[in-house]
Design a protein around this motif. Structure first.
Motif, short mmCIF file in Angstrom:
data_model
loop_
_atom_site.label_atom_id
_atom_site.label_comp_id
_atom_site.label_asym_id
_atom_site.label_seq_id
_atom_site.Cartn_x
_atom_site.Cartn_y
_atom_site.Cartn_z
N THR A 37 32.99 29.05 35.84
CA THR A 37 33.34 30.30 36.52
C THR A 37 34.29 31.06 35.60
N GLN A 38 34.23 32.34 35.64
CA GLN A 38 33.57 33.30 36.47
C GLN A 38 33.01 34.42 35.62
N GLY A 82 30.21 33.42 40.03
CA GLY A 82 31.21 34.16 40.81
C GLY A 82 31.98 35.21 40.02
N GLN A 83 32.86 35.89 40.76
CA GLN A 83 33.71 36.92 40.19
C GLN A 83 35.13 36.72 40.70
N GLU A 132 37.99 25.48 37.41
CA GLU A 132 36.66 25.96 37.77
C GLU A 132 35.93 24.92 38.63
N ASN A 150 40.15 32.61 38.42
CA ASN A 150 40.07 31.17 38.67
C ASN A 150 41.42 30.61 39.14
N LEU A 175 38.39 30.20 41.78
CA LEU A 175 37.80 31.08 42.78
C LEU A 175 38.01 30.48 44.17
#
Length: 395
Positions: free
Chosen positions: A307-308, A367-368, A165, A371, A373
């Motif tokens: 994240t995420q 975020g989306q 991440e 991982n 990202l």
């Protein structure tokens, strides 16, 4: 940028000459007594650096200052040994340059070396930053905390608890550079003046909690026993994209004494790329350093960036203070992220912080996707996170 004190100078006069807020100049020179300057004493001016200029026919200090849109006095301060009346063609003079754009590049594979270099450059340009080591990783890499501001309210941010991440680190650093630029250039961010934040808030920031793990994900295993053990834990695969743990295979965000036994019961019972909480709480130097930092500074609020999912976890066992709700609602408003009070997960830094300090703590999932990202999501993630950074200071 360094200058030398002349007869009659004051830090206030430098603030006027360079159009830099006086508190930033005072804090850039912590060993200087503002009321007892000595002739020839070096003074650091934040937000400026020097460029060299070769004198051309017809040049004068007035002409150079006019062309560069700086004051003659700033030019005189940058050239204490030059005689402005007898400039010679080809003579090299120093020209103060105000820095108005970012000096770091966060849109890249951001490992611990990139971070260390960026922190050094920022500290050189903005010496009112306070930078220190709060400990070392398993492999001996420094865990760096920076502090910005003088307020009684201490707001803490951290990134890269989890190795894959790591994009959280450059996201944080992008805001840090933007904040420093706004302070030294008297600019706003999203319509908000930054200097009052500097006076009211002390930002405590650990941009990379897990440097060994981040370097492993980005660069692969080192050629030593640490790298060999990581390969073994990863079942011989050189693909470390799923690795969340530190270099010893311990998940640093499962290391805290907040229902740790529940996590230990249902998570891996030996070192693994992710989720192993250790054989007991607080065995890893990285997690210990973060616990000690919280105890030392008594954060008014704490934000751990992960994240995420674009969600914000904000509660723990009904121990969070009532004001946490208002804060997370503002975070949600400015980011579009969904607030989630409780989740069946324990032993995280946020959980322990709320449990032990009863102050607002948040895990912000940026975020989306899967991982790690991709860096091409950087700008979208940053724009959504920017409001959270600001709100954490004014709420």
């Amino acid at each position: 940028m360094d200058i030398q004190v002349r007869r009659g100078d004051s830090l206030w006069s430098y603030a006027n000459t360079f159009n830099i807020p006086l508190p930033l100049i005072i804090d850039s020179n912590p060993s200087v007594n503002p009321s007892a300057l000595s002739i020839g004493q070096p003074i650091q001016i934040p937000g400026y650096w020097l460029s060299e200029y070769s004198v051309q026919p017809g040049d004068s200090f007035y002409a150079i200052a006019t062309r560069e849109r700086i004051s003659i006095d700033s030019l005189l301060l940058a050239n204490p040994d030059a005689n402005p009346i007898t400039l010679q063609i080809g003579q090299v003079v120093n020209v103060p340059q105000r820095v108005t754009t970012s000096i770091i590049n966060p849109r890249q594979n951001y490992d611990s070396i990139v971070l260390a270099n960026d922190l050094e450059e920022l500290a050189d340009l903005y010496p009112f930053i306070r930078r220190r080591s709060i400990g070392n990783s398993v492999m001996g890499k420094e865990l760096i905390e920076i502090q910005i501001g003088n307020g009684e309210k201490v707001v803490h941010w951290n990134g890269s608890f989890h190795a894959n991440e790591w994009i959280t680190t450059p996201i944080i650093m992008e805001f840090v550079n933007s904040y420093l630029l706004a302070l030294t250039n008297n600019e706003n961010i999203r319509g908000r003046t930054m200097l009052p934040f500097y006076d009211q808030v002390t930002l405590s920031i650990v941009p990379m909690v897990n440097p060994d793990g981040v370097d492993l994900v980005i660069n692969g295993p080192s050629e030593d026993t640490y790298g060999e053990e990581a390969l073994r834990i990863n079942n011989g695969s050189t693909d470390f994209s799923g690795w969340k743990a530190n270099i010893r295979g311990v998940d640093l965000n499962n290391q805290y004494p907040a229902n740790w036994a529940i996590e230990a019961e249902r998570k891996p019972d030996q070192p693994a790329p992710r989720d192993f909480p250790g054989y007991q709480p607080l065995t890893e130097p990285e997690s210990v350093a973060m616990a000690e930092l919280a105890g030392e500074l008594s954060f008014e609020k704490m934000l751990a960036f992960h994240t995420q999912g674009e969600v914000i976890y904000w509660g723990y066992e009904n121990l969070e203070p009532p004001r946490s709700r208002a804060i997370v609602n503002e975070f949600s408003r400015v980011s579009g992220y969904d607030p989630i009070r409780y989740v069946y997960s324990y032993a995280g830094y946020k959980d322990w912080f709320i449990q032990d300090f009863r102050e607002p703590g948040f895990t912000v999932e940026l975020g989306q996707g899967i991982n790690p990202l991709p860096i091409n999501q950087f700008d979208e993630i940053y724009q959504k996170t920017l409001g959270i950074f600001l709100a954490s200071m004014y709420m």
